[in-house]
Design an enzyme around this catalytic site. Structure first.
Site, PDB file in Angstrom:
ATOM      1  N   GLU A  24      10.028   0.999  10.380  1.00 14.39           N
ATOM      2  CA  GLU A  24      10.853   1.969  10.394  1.00 14.39           C
ATOM      3  C   GLU A  24      10.258   3.524  10.353  1.00 14.39           C
ATOM      4  OE1 GLU A  24      12.842   4.731   8.880  1.00 14.39           O
ATOM      5  OE2 GLU A  24      12.902   4.164   6.877  1.00 14.39           O
ATOM      6  N   LYS A  28       1.080  -1.206   0.071  1.00 20.71           N
ATOM      7  CA  LYS A  28      -0.063  -0.081   0.171  1.00 20.71           C
ATOM      8  C   LYS A  28       0.962   1.398  -0.065  1.00 20.71           C
ATOM      9  CE  LYS A  28      -1.874   2.952   2.642  1.00 20.71           C
ATOM     10  NZ  LYS A  28      -1.761   4.097   2.111  1.00 20.71           N
TER      11      LYS A  28
HETATM   12  P1  NAP Z   1       2.179   8.086   8.434  1.00 19.45           P
HETATM   13  O1  NAP Z   1       0.537   8.488   8.524  1.00 19.45           O
HETATM   14  O2  NAP Z   1       2.675   7.426   9.282  1.00 19.45           O
HETATM   15  O3  NAP Z   1       2.051   7.350   6.860  1.00 19.45           O
HETATM   16  C1  NAP Z   1       2.730   6.362   6.433  1.00 19.45           C
HETATM   17  C2  NAP Z   1       1.928   5.227   5.675  1.00 19.45           C
HETATM   18  O4  NAP Z   1       1.110   4.467   6.822  1.00 19.45           O
HETATM   19  C3  NAP Z   1       1.250   5.564   4.800  1.00 19.45           C
HETATM   20  O5  NAP Z   1       1.082   4.703   3.631  1.00 19.45           O
HETATM   21  C4  NAP Z   1      -0.237   5.863   5.401  1.00 19.45           C
HETATM   22  O6  NAP Z   1      -1.133   5.788   4.430  1.00 19.45           O
HETATM   23  C5  NAP Z   1      -0.141   4.505   6.284  1.00 19.45           C
HETATM   24  N1  NAP Z   1      -1.342   4.681   7.258  1.00 19.45           N
HETATM   25  C6  NAP Z   1      -1.636   5.837   8.010  1.00 19.45           C
HETATM   26  N2  NAP Z   1      -2.436   5.604   9.052  1.00 19.45           N
HETATM   27  C7  NAP Z   1      -2.677   4.096   8.868  1.00 19.45           C
HETATM   28  C8  NAP Z   1      -3.383   3.304  10.014  1.00 19.45           C
HETATM   29  N3  NAP Z   1      -3.992   3.447  10.771  1.00 19.45           N
HETATM   30  N4  NAP Z   1      -2.845   1.911   9.615  1.00 19.45           N
HETATM   31  C9  NAP Z   1      -2.243   1.563   8.641  1.00 19.45           C
HETATM   32  N5  NAP Z   1      -1.668   2.502   7.720  1.00 19.45           N
HETATM   33  C10 NAP Z   1      -1.830   3.907   7.820  1.00 19.45           C
HETATM   34  O7  NAP Z   1       2.827   9.289   7.923  1.00 19.45           O
HETATM   35  P2  NAP Z   1       2.337  10.809   7.302  1.00 19.45           P
HETATM   36  O8  NAP Z   1       0.858  11.146   7.896  1.00 19.45           O
HETATM   37  O9  NAP Z   1       2.263  10.704   5.808  1.00 19.45           O
HETATM   38  O10 NAP Z   1       3.083  11.726   7.746  1.00 19.45           O
HETATM   39  C11 NAP Z   1       3.174  12.315   9.043  1.00 19.45           C
HETATM   40  C12 NAP Z   1       4.674  12.282   9.911  1.00 19.45           C
HETATM   41  O11 NAP Z   1       5.169  10.915   9.830  1.00 19.45           O
HETATM   42  C13 NAP Z   1       5.557  13.249   9.141  1.00 19.45           C
HETATM   43  O12 NAP Z   1       5.486  14.424   9.388  1.00 19.45           O
HETATM   44  C14 NAP Z   1       6.554  12.543   9.431  1.00 19.45           C
HETATM   45  O13 NAP Z   1       7.093  13.036  10.826  1.00 19.45           O
HETATM   46  C15 NAP Z   1       6.522  11.069   9.895  1.00 19.45           C
HETATM   47  N6  NAP Z   1       6.937  10.218   8.568  1.00 19.45           N
HETATM   48  C16 NAP Z   1       7.971   9.668   8.802  1.00 19.45           C
HETATM   49  C17 NAP Z   1       8.599   8.875   7.603  1.00 19.45           C
HETATM   50  C18 NAP Z   1       9.600   8.031   7.826  1.00 19.45           C
HETATM   51  O14 NAP Z   1      10.327   7.614   6.791  1.00 19.45           O
HETATM   52  N7  NAP Z   1      10.043   7.415   8.766  1.00 19.45           N
HETATM   53  C19 NAP Z   1       7.936   8.922   6.467  1.00 19.45           C
HETATM   54  C20 NAP Z   1       6.694   9.769   6.454  1.00 19.45           C
HETATM   55  C21 NAP Z   1       6.531  10.425   7.278  1.00 19.45           C
HETATM   56  P3  NAP Z   1      -1.776   7.298   3.982  1.00 19.45           P
HETATM   57  O15 NAP Z   1      -0.784   7.634   2.965  1.00 19.45           O
HETATM   58  O16 NAP Z   1      -3.203   7.353   3.344  1.00 19.45           O
HETATM   59  O17 NAP Z   1      -1.888   8.318   5.276  1.00 19.45           O
END
Ligand code: NAP
Ligand code: MG
Length: 501
Positions: free
Chosen positions: A273, A198
């Site tokens: 990660e 996904k």
């Molecule tokens: P996120 O919500 O953690 O998204 C990462 C992935 O998880 C996306 O594919 C997301 O889908 C999915 N996801 C979200 N909620 C979920 C749930 N309840 N169950 C299963 N999968 C779920 O991150 P974000 O909202 O894009 O970014 C928020 C913050 O996360 C950023 O500002 C940053 O601090 C951090 N982040 C960290 C990394 C890293 O590499 N460690 C990468 C991105 C972001 P959707 O795309 O539909 O939300």
């Protein structure tokens, strides 16, 4: 759709985004069961780029069934490991042949500079697949001499098999969309697992184009299924699915914890990660000509949207002003603009939400007394651009120092006592990466030993290699990506014991 397509866009990419993109289930490109689609945006303009099939729990269920069948019955398990390796290698070749196209897709969907996608994202993804292709033939068990004290005189032949874990759900973020897909798919395919991937809702396009290459390379149906959709629906359904054997997740620590809860139902294996707030320590004896641009690129690379961004900068007091002013000068030189412009070095943030989040952190920093010596604001009013920012007058009690901003914002703090700095550097719930800049080799390695992080860079930053394991201490995650270590997360060990006499 034809929206936001300018003549500069690669013709194949213009074609690709012109039609609503479907999802890949069991080797077929299909609409979502609900018939719904969702838009993905061009963050340089805020305009809709393409429509994408919106998967939810019903589509995830179909994809998991396809992956299950491909794992349990399909031709995939019957391929020799050499054939498996060759398929992965072929995928790498195909991806390499389409470098330009993928660089455009990444730039349009994520906002990053085309030049960077072309030089980093795509080649690193190609390299990862090649590295993992080589592993397919080298995953071995052991023969183990055993004594069995309660059966004196009996002889046994005991060995271990390292078997694929099964159906893997992979959930990836938007910051390196293609590269994260490669990091996840490479080891899963090398070990013989099957996958439901996904991609992030903000950046599904490169995964979907990669799906076309996976089909073209000749992977059997159902080995890789790709279901775009929202995290709360598609992602959550995948994490909770009883027929999924493992979840590999990259994203925020907050969602990582939700994944762990969702996985408890069938106790599927989980690797994570997650976020970081990585300390970057510059000692006064560092070569400042490399430390200054190095510390700038540690935070500004990929607009600070890196889980390992060097966002907490600690500089020894006697060189603090010089280093911080040097980084500010580097920040001023960065060309911020649309990713497609060849002059651009930093594009927009990925989404309006991310723009609001980063600007919210800036306001919070200012309200707590931080001062921007460069940047500090949104840039322009179209697209999601933020100025590269250096904050001073910061301390560890501030939100901007404790929490992951995931934007081009570094908090710089001086230190006087080299002994005192490492506990401060370690004073974070995260432990993904860290760096140290010094010419003193003993100090560098002593520091590396004390820093509690999965990666420590010495006199460099953001150096990644398919062979180098990457992952977090503390709340930055479970398990490692890349290197041979990642294979442990996709295999399980079976002990076989035969009585021979
Ligand atoms: P996120 O919500 O953690 O998204 C990462 C992935 O998880 C996306 O594919 C997301 O889908 C999915 N996801 C979200 N909620 C979920 C749930 N309840 N169950 C299963 N999968 C779920 O991150 P974000 O909202 O894009 O970014 C928020 C913050 O996360 C950023 O500002 C940053 O601090 C951090 N982040 C960290 C990394 C890293 O590499 N460690 C990468 C991105 C972001 P959707 O795309 O539909 O939300
Ligand atoms: Mg997008």
């Amino acid at each position: 759709m034809g929206i936001a397509v300018s003549p500069q866009i690669h013709p194949q990419v213009a074609d690709f985004i012109d039609k609503p993109r479907k999802m890949l289930i069991n080797g077929q490109w299909v609409n979502s069961i609900s018939g719904k689609t969702f838009p993905t945006y061009n963050p340089a303009t805020g305009e809709v780029l393409a429509q994408v099939a919106e998967g939810d729990s019903a589509d995830i269920d179909l994809a998991v069934k396809a992956a299950r069948k491909a794992f349990d019955q399909g031709p995939w398990r019957k391929l020799t490991v050499s054939e498996r390796g060759r398929l992965i290698w072929k995928l790498a070749d195909l991806l390499e042949q389409h470098t330009e196209e993928f660089a455009y897709i990444e730039s349009l969907d994520n906002g990053k500079a085309l030049t960077i996608a072309r030089a980093a994202d795509v080649p690193l993804a190609v390299d990862l697949f090649r590295y993992m292709a080589g592993w397919a033939t080298k995953i071995e068990g052991n023969t183990i001499p055993i004594s069995v004290p309660y059966t004196p005189g009996a002889k046994y032949l005991a060995y271990t098999l390292r078997e694929p874990i099964g159906v893997v759900g992979q959930i990836i973020p938007w910051n390196f969309p293609l590269l994260m897909a490669a990091w996840k798919l490479g080891p899963a395919l090398a070990t013989g697992c099957t996958v439901v991937l996904k991609p992030a809702e903000q950046t599904p396009l490169s995964s979907l184009r990669l799906g076309e290459l996976i089909t073209e390379a000749g992977f059997p149906d159902g080995v890789v299924n790709i279901v775009p959709g929202y995290g709360e629906t598609a992602g959550a359904a995948l994490a909770a699915h009883p027929d999924v054997d493992k979840i590999a997740f990259t994203g925020s620590t907050e969602v990582g914890k939700l994944i762990v809860h969702a996985a408890a139902g069938n106790l599927k294996k989980v690797t994570l990660e997650l976020g970081g707030k990585s300390p970057n320590v510059v000692y006064k004896d560092a070569d400042l000509d490399t430390a200054i641009p190095g510390a700038a690129s540690a935070i500004f690379f990929n607009h600070g949207q890196c889980c390992c961004a060097g966002s907490r900068l600690y500089v020894e007091k006697s060189v603090f002003d010089k280093v911080v002013e040097g980084i500010a000068e580097e920040a001023k030189k960065i060309n911020v603009g649309s990713g497609l412009d060849p002059q651009t070095e930093m594009g927009p943030l990925v989404s309006e939400e991310q723009l609001r989040r980063v600007c919210g952190y800036l306001e919070s920093g200012f309200s707590e007394g931080a001062k921007a010596i460069v940047g500090g604001h949104r840039k322009g009013d179209k697209g999601y651009f933020v100025e590269p920012t250096v904050l001073v007058n910061t301390n560890e009690d501030m939100k901007v120092v404790r929490e992951e901003i995931f934007g081009p914002v570094v908090t710089a703090m001086p230190f006087t006592d080299p002994e005192e700095i490492l506990p401060r550097a370690n004073n974070s719930e995260y432990g993904l990466a860290a760096a140290v800049w010094t010419k003193d080799i003993s100090k560098a390695h002593r520091t590396a030993e004390i820093l509690r992080a999965g990666t420590v860079w010495i006199n460099c930053y953001n150096i990644f290699d398919a062979a180098l394991p990457f992952g977090g201490y503390k709340q930055s995650g479970w398990g490692r990506e890349m290197g041979h270590e990642v294979l442990n997360n996709y295999t399980q060990t079976k002990a076989v014991c035969t009585k021979v006499a």
